[in-house]
Enzyme design. Structure first.
Site, short mmCIF file in Angstrom:
data_model
loop_
_atom_site.label_atom_id
_atom_site.label_comp_id
_atom_site.label_asym_id
_atom_site.label_seq_id
_atom_site.Cartn_x
_atom_site.Cartn_y
_atom_site.Cartn_z
N GLU A 1 -6.01 2.14 -2.48
CA GLU A 1 -5.08 1.03 -2.64
C GLU A 1 -5.51 0.19 -3.82
O GLU A 1 -6.62 0.34 -4.34
CB GLU A 1 -5.06 0.15 -1.38
CG GLU A 1 -6.40 -0.49 -1.07
CD GLU A 1 -6.46 -1.15 0.29
OE1 GLU A 1 -5.81 -0.61 1.21
OE2 GLU A 1 -7.12 -2.17 0.42
N PHE B 1 -20.97 -8.47 17.97
CA PHE B 1 -20.40 -9.15 16.81
C PHE B 1 -19.14 -9.95 17.15
O PHE B 1 -18.24 -10.09 16.32
CB PHE B 1 -20.08 -8.15 15.69
CG PHE B 1 -21.30 -7.44 15.17
CD1 PHE B 1 -22.05 -8.00 14.15
CD2 PHE B 1 -21.70 -6.24 15.70
CE1 PHE B 1 -23.18 -7.36 13.66
CE2 PHE B 1 -22.82 -5.57 15.23
CZ PHE B 1 -23.57 -6.14 14.20
N ASN C 1 -14.07 -1.67 9.67
CA ASN C 1 -13.36 -1.67 8.40
C ASN C 1 -13.50 -2.99 7.64
O ASN C 1 -12.80 -3.20 6.64
CB ASN C 1 -11.86 -1.35 8.59
CG ASN C 1 -11.66 -0.06 9.33
OD1 ASN C 1 -12.20 0.97 8.94
ND2 ASN C 1 -10.91 -0.10 10.43
N LYS D 1 0.81 -1.21 0.00
CA LYS D 1 0.00 0.00 0.00
C LYS D 1 0.85 1.27 0.00
O LYS D 1 0.45 2.30 -0.55
CB LYS D 1 -0.95 -0.02 1.20
CG LYS D 1 -1.99 -1.13 1.12
CD LYS D 1 -2.89 -1.14 2.33
CE LYS D 1 -3.96 -2.22 2.21
NZ LYS D 1 -3.40 -3.57 2.14
#
Length: 668
Positions: A288, A348, A235, A116
């Site tokens: 990216e 979660f 994310n 990246k």
């Protein structure tokens, strides 16, 4: 064309590659760890080779073990899937030395774009708009803080290698930058074997939109439209769709052309993805490039009709692309929902165990013209392991319009049955039913903004409560009729089925109903003189059925448990009691059973391995202070103090493997 392909991966992507390889008449080889000995991809492949212990850093990402499997089987090509070694240039080089084709881009492109930091520098040099940030390597947490301050909070701390949400943290202040740097390094090293970190400005209110590119070895590179990936949690993408409901044709073309120009600049071939952040004014910034197949590639396949895995294989074999840019047409709308082994009611947290029930909706074209596709790597009776990504399946729907695709996805989620582990089906359904999602006005902050305190379930509206009450009353009526028939056989004085019932939906009050049969229909009446007609194929013992309630067809998950039913529909997960009037009257007098007091204990919220114990017995801790870190499914989870207190004792050590709710420490 190749004769035998080894898939250097596991789970649903390995199964996905095997399907296309078989379609092309190519033999397949699976590799597997101890944990995957009985996995679906192993059963599907023509051959399978054991490559080591369960942890991926001892099996799936050990290049020498993959090379040895190639030598054992004589495979002449390798498809890496995504994750693991898919963006590892050393792996591609090792294959080249073996004379084995890599079904992916050239080594130079992997090195340039897979990293990246390097990719951002190249993109800037090529004139592509990029997000402000520090592209150099960062030595320690204090340097990370200094850089973050200079860029300006909030910042995104990211692993240079890999993707999939691993090794990523958002920091809003110095403390979070310091802690996020270390957590990102740890996750990056664990997941990719590369702990290099960089920092960039976090764009608020962004949309995450990516362009699919496809190139051959003869200089042709195409863009195949875009995917909207803004529904994310930590994310990690949760829901994706193609095309984006936000882009116009001019922006799509501009993004596509930049993606192609960047790909050509590094001599790219095979499938790849150029990711952008897009703001509310449709300004876009390069994030990216993923030099591999993306998890969400099925939605692109559904709207273009192009099998990306097949094209990757053909390109790797030296074939030219048979289409040009003008041949790429976007048809209809596709949505993908990622089904994860994680409990939405416990923030979660990952869930592991045996899939005692796994019944996805039927794939293919439906009666209304929509299409269902389910990419999966599991089966009923299989185990969900703590060692790998928690993805169970990728459920996709296609329809001519976005509204119809959302409607088809909502119905497909209602028809999906999973038991034995925690899973996010209710949450995915809640997203589909959310007015903001349905309108297309979404950003990457959607989940955080709409469920700021976490997902606690969906509270049914009055109409939804009536629908579920009618379903519960219908089910109870069927059960009672069955009991009457049995008693009629055993006795000379069979009892009758009552008409009056009380239906209690936990969290949504109590409804008084009457139930009567009218030919093939059952009529459920309410005390305000309204009623709903209902028909269904449900029979006692069935865990799922379709009901036509008031003329509308719905799919409901039904779990019978003694005196109550658990019904799941449209993200609503509700315990339901159907009682005779007198029983209901007495039940209202019963005291509510209170859960045990665990307020002075830190319990492990998920199965995992303790990596850090940050305090000792006798220490005073403050609200929000980090107490311990638990790693599960390649993600680090920092456990914090909920209030001020003193540590009484620490029950475990770093390296301990814990089950859900196992004691970590006690407080005075």
């Amino acid at each position: 064309m190749f004769k035998k392909i080894l898939i250097a991966n596991r789970g649903e992507i390995a199964c996905r590659v095997i399907k296309t390889a078989k379609k092309l008449g190519i033999a397949t080889v699976a590799v597997y760890s101890d944990a995957d000995r009985d996995a679906l991809h192993v059963k599907m492949a023509d051959e399978a080779v054991h490559i080591g212990p369960a942890p991926s850093n001892q099996s799936y990402i050990v290049i020498e073990k993959i090379i040895d499997a190639i030598r054992q089987t004589g495979a002449d090509a390798v498809h890496p899937g995504y994750g693991f070694l898919s963006e590892n240039s050393k792996f591609a080089e090792a294959l080249d030395k073996e004379g084995v084709a890599f079904v992916g881009p050239p080594v130079g492109a992997i090195e340039a774009m897979g990293d990246k930091i390097t990719s951002k520098k190249l993109a800037a040099e090529a004139g592509v708009s990029t997000v402000p940030g520090h592209m150099g390597l960062i030595e320690d947490a204090e340097e990370a803080v200094r850089i973050s301050k200079s860029i300006g909070y909030p910042v995104m701390i990211k692993a240079s290698a890999g993707g999939g949400g691993k090794g990523m943290r958002i920091a809003w202040n110095d403390a979070e930058a310091r802690e996020g740097f270390q957590s990102s390094k740890n996750e990056a090293k664990s997941s990719f074997g590369d702990d290099r970190i960089f920092i960039e400005k976090f764009v608020t209110q962004p949309r995450h939109i990516e362009i699919q590119v496809l190139g051959d070895k003869h200089g042709t590179v195409l863009y195949l439209g875009e995917r909207e990936c803004s529904i994310q949690r930590r994310n990690q993408k949760v829901v994706e769709e193609a095309p984006s409901p936000f882009l116009d044709e001019a922006t799509r073309k501009a993004m596509g052309e930049q993606a192609v120009a960047l790909s050509k600049a590094v001599g790219y071939h095979s499938a790849g993805t150029v990711e952008f952040i897009v703001d509310g004014e449709r300004n876009f910034y390069f994030l990216e490039m993923n030099t591999r197949l993306q998890v969400e590639h099925p939605v692109t396949e559904l709207i273009t009709g192009i099998d990306l895995v097949e094209e990757m294989i053909r390109v790797a074999a030296g074939e030219k692309l048979k289409i040009g840019q003008n041949d790429v047409k976007l048809n209809g709308w596709a949505i993908e929902s990622r089904l994860y082994a994680e409990d939405p009611y416990r923030n979660f947290l990952p869930s592991i165990g045996r899939l005692t029930r796994y019944a996805p909706p039927e794939e293919g074209t439906q009666d209304d013209g929509s299409i269902i596709r389910n990419d999966t790597g599991v089966f009923e009776g299989g185990e969900i392991s703590m060692y790998y990504d928690p993805m169970i399946a990728k459920l996709c729907t296609w329809a001519p319009t976005r509204d119809k695709a959302v409607e088809a996805m909502s119905a497909a989620l209602d028809d999906f049955e999973v038991e034995g582990i925690g899973h996010n089906l209710p949450f995915l359904s809640a997203v589909m039913e959310h007015p903001r999602f349905q309108s297309g006005h979404i950003t990457t902050a959607f989940i955080a903004e709409e469920w700021p305190e976490g997902f606690g379930g969906v509270v049914p509206s009055d109409q939804q409560a009536r629908t579920l009450a009618a379903v519960a009353a219908f089910i109870n009526h069927r059960i009672q009729k069955r009991a009457v028939l049995i008693s009629g056989v055993l006795a000379n004085h069979p009892r009758k089925v009552g008409r009056d019932w009380s239906v209690k939906l936990n969290g949504s009050g109590e409804l008084t109903v009457t139930v009567k049969e009218d030919g093939s229909k059952t009529i459920v009446g309410f005390d305000d003189d309204t009623s709903l007609s209902i028909t269904s194929n449900w029979l006692p013992g069935r865990s799922h059925a379709h009901f036509i309630v008031g003329g509308r067809r719905i799919g409901v998950k039904v779990q019978q448990n003694g005196s109550w039913l658990c019904l799941r529909w449209q993200g609503i997960d509700v315990k339901t009691y159907v009682r005779a009037p007198r029983t209901a009257e007495l039940a209202r007098l019963m005291p509510e059973k209170l859960p045990p007091d665990t307020s002075k204990m830190l319990l492990c919220p998920m199965p995992g391995v303790v990596t850090i114990i940050a305090v000792n017995a006798g220490d005073e801790v403050q609200e929000g202070q980090a107490l311990a870190t638990v790693e599960a499914m390649k993600m680090e989870n920092v456990l914090r103090a909920e209030r001020r207190g003193i540590v009484k004792r620490v029950a475990v050590e770093p390296g301990s493997s814990l089950a859900v709710d196992e004691l970590i420490m006690e407080f005075e």
